[in-house]
Design a protein around this motif. Sequence first.
Motif, PDB file in Angstrom:
ATOM      1  N   HIS A 237       0.833  -1.193   0.000  1.00 22.43           N
ATOM      2  CA  HIS A 237       0.000   0.000   0.000  1.00 22.43           C
ATOM      3  C   HIS A 237       0.874   1.252   0.000  1.00 22.43           C
ATOM      4  O   HIS A 237       1.950   1.271   0.614  1.00 22.43           O
ATOM      5  CB  HIS A 237      -0.902   0.042   1.240  1.00 22.43           C
ATOM      6  CG  HIS A 237      -1.986  -0.984   1.240  1.00 22.43           C
ATOM      7  ND1 HIS A 237      -2.873  -1.121   0.196  1.00 22.43           N
ATOM      8  CD2 HIS A 237      -2.336  -1.909   2.168  1.00 22.43           C
ATOM      9  CE1 HIS A 237      -3.724  -2.091   0.485  1.00 22.43           C
ATOM     10  NE2 HIS A 237      -3.417  -2.588   1.654  1.00 22.43           N
ATOM     11  N   LYS A 239       0.649   5.353   0.938  1.00 21.63           N
ATOM     12  CA  LYS A 239      -0.064   6.495   1.513  1.00 21.63           C
ATOM     13  C   LYS A 239       0.801   7.735   1.358  1.00 21.63           C
ATOM     14  O   LYS A 239       2.018   7.646   1.192  1.00 21.63           O
ATOM     15  CB  LYS A 239      -0.352   6.272   2.998  1.00 21.63           C
ATOM     16  CG  LYS A 239      -1.287   5.119   3.316  1.00 21.63           C
ATOM     17  CD  LYS A 239      -1.513   5.034   4.824  1.00 21.63           C
ATOM     18  CE  LYS A 239      -2.446   3.907   5.202  1.00 21.63           C
ATOM     19  NZ  LYS A 239      -2.682   3.841   6.664  1.00 21.63           N
ATOM     20  N   LEU A 256      -5.208  -4.121   5.759  1.00 25.90           N
ATOM     21  CA  LEU A 256      -6.123  -2.978   5.810  1.00 25.90           C
ATOM     22  C   LEU A 256      -7.512  -3.303   5.264  1.00 25.90           C
ATOM     23  O   LEU A 256      -8.245  -2.422   4.826  1.00 25.90           O
ATOM     24  CB  LEU A 256      -5.534  -1.769   5.050  1.00 25.90           C
ATOM     25  CG  LEU A 256      -4.182  -1.258   5.553  1.00 25.90           C
ATOM     26  CD1 LEU A 256      -3.693  -0.096   4.707  1.00 25.90           C
ATOM     27  CD2 LEU A 256      -4.280  -0.832   7.020  1.00 25.90           C
ATOM     28  N   THR A 258      -8.591  -4.600   2.559  1.00 27.20           N
ATOM     29  CA  THR A 258      -8.825  -4.239   1.162  1.00 27.20           C
ATOM     30  C   THR A 258      -8.675  -5.476   0.278  1.00 27.20           C
ATOM     31  O   THR A 258      -7.955  -6.406   0.618  1.00 27.20           O
ATOM     32  CB  THR A 258      -7.821  -3.170   0.688  1.00 27.20           C
ATOM     33  OG1 THR A 258      -6.495  -3.684   0.809  1.00 27.20           O
ATOM     34  CG2 THR A 258      -7.965  -1.894   1.507  1.00 27.20           C
ATOM     35  N   ARG A 261      -3.781  -5.041  -2.857  1.00 25.18           N
ATOM     36  CA  ARG A 261      -2.613  -4.400  -2.266  1.00 25.18           C
ATOM     37  C   ARG A 261      -1.546  -4.325  -3.340  1.00 25.18           C
ATOM     38  O   ARG A 261      -1.016  -5.377  -3.727  1.00 25.18           O
ATOM     39  CB  ARG A 261      -2.118  -5.204  -1.049  1.00 25.18           C
ATOM     40  CG  ARG A 261      -1.078  -4.448  -0.230  1.00 25.18           C
ATOM     41  CD  ARG A 261      -0.702  -5.186   1.049  1.00 25.18           C
ATOM     42  NE  ARG A 261      -0.022  -6.435   0.710  1.00 25.18           N
ATOM     43  CZ  ARG A 261      -0.029  -7.511   1.468  1.00 25.18           C
ATOM     44  NH1 ARG A 261      -0.684  -7.530   2.598  1.00 25.18           N
ATOM     45  NH2 ARG A 261       0.628  -8.600   1.090  1.00 25.18           N
ATOM     46  N   SER A 263      -3.735  -0.641  -2.953  1.00 28.26           N
ATOM     47  CA  SER A 263      -5.141  -0.270  -3.100  1.00 28.26           C
ATOM     48  C   SER A 263      -5.269   1.203  -3.469  1.00 28.26           C
ATOM     49  O   SER A 263      -4.617   2.064  -2.867  1.00 28.26           O
ATOM     50  CB  SER A 263      -5.886  -0.532  -1.784  1.00 28.26           C
ATOM     51  OG  SER A 263      -7.128   0.130  -1.757  1.00 28.26           O
ATOM     52  N   ASP A 265      -8.052   2.867  -3.032  1.00 27.74           N
ATOM     53  CA  ASP A 265      -8.783   3.463  -1.909  1.00 27.74           C
ATOM     54  C   ASP A 265      -7.830   3.945  -0.819  1.00 27.74           C
ATOM     55  O   ASP A 265      -8.008   5.036  -0.263  1.00 27.74           O
ATOM     56  CB  ASP A 265      -9.769   2.451  -1.310  1.00 27.74           C
ATOM     57  CG  ASP A 265     -11.054   2.337  -2.104  1.00 27.74           C
ATOM     58  OD1 ASP A 265     -11.475   3.344  -2.707  1.00 27.74           O
ATOM     59  OD2 ASP A 265     -11.650   1.245  -2.123  1.00 27.74           O
ATOM     60  N   VAL A 266      -6.824   3.150  -0.499  1.00 29.14           N
ATOM     61  CA  VAL A 266      -5.873   3.522   0.552  1.00 29.14           C
ATOM     62  C   VAL A 266      -5.128   4.796   0.181  1.00 29.14           C
ATOM     63  O   VAL A 266      -4.968   5.708   1.010  1.00 29.14           O
ATOM     64  CB  VAL A 266      -4.885   2.366   0.828  1.00 29.14           C
ATOM     65  CG1 VAL A 266      -3.724   2.830   1.707  1.00 29.14           C
ATOM     66  CG2 VAL A 266      -5.611   1.194   1.482  1.00 29.14           C
ATOM     67  N   GLU A 269      -7.709   7.800   0.229  1.00 31.20           N
ATOM     68  CA  GLU A 269      -8.116   8.159   1.586  1.00 31.20           C
ATOM     69  C   GLU A 269      -7.008   8.903   2.310  1.00 31.20           C
ATOM     70  O   GLU A 269      -7.268   9.834   3.082  1.00 31.20           O
ATOM     71  CB  GLU A 269      -8.518   6.903   2.352  1.00 31.20           C
ATOM     72  CG  GLU A 269      -9.860   6.323   1.886  1.00 31.20           C
ATOM     73  CD  GLU A 269     -10.164   4.963   2.492  1.00 31.20           C
ATOM     74  OE1 GLU A 269      -9.503   4.611   3.502  1.00 31.20           O
ATOM     75  OE2 GLU A 269     -11.055   4.263   1.978  1.00 31.20           O
ATOM     76  N   SER A 270      -5.754   8.521   2.080  1.00 28.98           N
ATOM     77  CA  SER A 270      -4.649   9.241   2.719  1.00 28.98           C
ATOM     78  C   SER A 270      -4.566  10.673   2.209  1.00 28.98           C
ATOM     79  O   SER A 270      -4.314  11.607   2.983  1.00 28.98           O
ATOM     80  CB  SER A 270      -3.326   8.511   2.485  1.00 28.98           C
ATOM     81  OG  SER A 270      -2.878   8.624   1.142  1.00 28.98           O
ATOM     82  N   ASP A 290     -12.295  -0.713  -6.768  1.00 33.04           N
ATOM     83  CA  ASP A 290     -11.255  -0.042  -6.004  1.00 33.04           C
ATOM     84  C   ASP A 290     -11.137   1.414  -6.439  1.00 33.04           C
ATOM     85  O   ASP A 290     -11.095   1.722  -7.634  1.00 33.04           O
ATOM     86  CB  ASP A 290      -9.918  -0.753  -6.197  1.00 33.04           C
ATOM     87  CG  ASP A 290      -8.858  -0.289  -5.217  1.00 33.04           C
ATOM     88  OD1 ASP A 290      -9.219   0.259  -4.159  1.00 33.04           O
ATOM     89  OD2 ASP A 290      -7.656  -0.485  -5.502  1.00 33.04           O
ATOM     90  N   GLY A 294     -12.573   5.726  -1.775  1.00 36.17           N
ATOM     91  CA  GLY A 294     -11.590   6.783  -1.588  1.00 36.17           C
ATOM     92  C   GLY A 294     -11.976   8.059  -2.318  1.00 36.17           C
ATOM     93  O   GLY A 294     -11.737   9.165  -1.835  1.00 36.17           O
TER      94      GLY A 294
END
Length: 348
Positions: A237, A239, A256, A258, A261, A263, A265-266, A269-270, A290, A294
Motif C-alpha cells: 500500500h 499512503k 487494511l 482491502t 494491495r 489499493s 482506496d488507501v 483516503e490518505s 477499487d 476513496g
Amino acid sequence: MNKTSVLVVDDSAFMRKLIAGFLNESGTCYAAGTARNGEDALEKVKALNPDVVTLDIEMPGMDGLQTLKRIMEGTPKPVIMFSGMTQRGADLTIQSLQMGAVDFIPKPSGAISLDLHKVKDDLIRKVEMAGQLKMKSITVNERNRPFNERKTSRLNSSMKVICIGTSTGGPRALQQVLPKLPADLNAPVFVVQHMPEGFTASLAARLDTLSRLTVKEAEDGELVKKATAYIAPGGTHMKVEESKSGLVIRLSKESLNTAHRPSVDVLFESLSLIKNVHKIAVIMTGMGSDGSEGLKKLKKSGSLHAISESEKTSVVFGMPKMAVETNAVDAVEHLEDIADAILKSVQS
C-alpha cells in the motif's frame, strides 16, 4: 452458460497439459486447443477462433512478444501472458501489457512450474474476465527515446497533486497518459496499478524511458517532488502524509481489509486527510470497484477534480463505472484525452 474457449500456447508439453487441465476442470472455460510455439499459435488462432489465448512469454523461435504483436495486429484476442518471476520476465511482462495483453500470470517457479496449482484460481478468474472482452486491432508504435529534461522542485502548500488508480489494462493506459505530461508539471503524480510484487519496478523503469516526467517506484519515507510520478510497489500500500518538510510517502504491507494491495482506496483516503492542496483524481480501466470509496472521501475533504476513463476506451469498464456511480466524477474522458484533462485542471 457458454464456456470460454481458450488456446493454450507454451513450448513445454508439460505446461500445456497442466494449464489445459486446469481450464477443463473449471466448469466455466475449456482448452479449445494447444500450440507449441508462436507459428503454431497464429495458425490455431485463425482455425479455432478461441475466446482467449494464454501465451508463454519466453519461447524459442517466435517468442511471446512477437506472437502477441501478430495476434493483436491480425486477429485480436484477449491474451493472458505467462511469465517467469525474474527481472527479465518482469521486463517482458510489462512490454506485453503495453502491447495489448490484458493480464498476466506469474509462473511460481520458472519455465516448468510443478507448483502451477498455486495460481490456478487466479488463472480461471482472469480467463473468465478476459472472455467477456472485445478486442480491437492494435498497431504498436512505441517511443523508446529517453527524455533528459527534468525538473524536481519540491512541493509547497499551494501545489496540486495528481492521483491515478488503474488495474486490468492499466500499463497500456498509463503509457497513453504519463508520457504526455510535461517535464515542468507543477504537481507530483501518485499511481496505484494493481500488480504483484516484483513487477512495478519494471513498469516504472519502462514508463520513465517514455516520459518527460521522472517515473519511479515509490520508496518509504521519501519526500515528494513535483514533476515526478510515484508508482506504488507491487504488493504494498502507498499512503501520502504531511510533514514539516512537505509531503512524504509511506509504504505498508498491512492488509487494511482491502481486496487489493496496493489499493487505490488507501492512496485516495490518505490524500483526503491533506488540506490546502487541490487533488486531481483519475480512475482508469480495471475490474472491480477499487478507488470508489476513496473518491467519495476525497470529494468530502475539499478541492477535487475527478476524471473517469470512458467505457469506449476502457479495457474493463469496472472501476471507472463504479467511480461514475459515486457522483463524485466531474468528467468522463476517452483515454487519449485524459492527459489534456489533467493539465487543464493543474493549470486552472
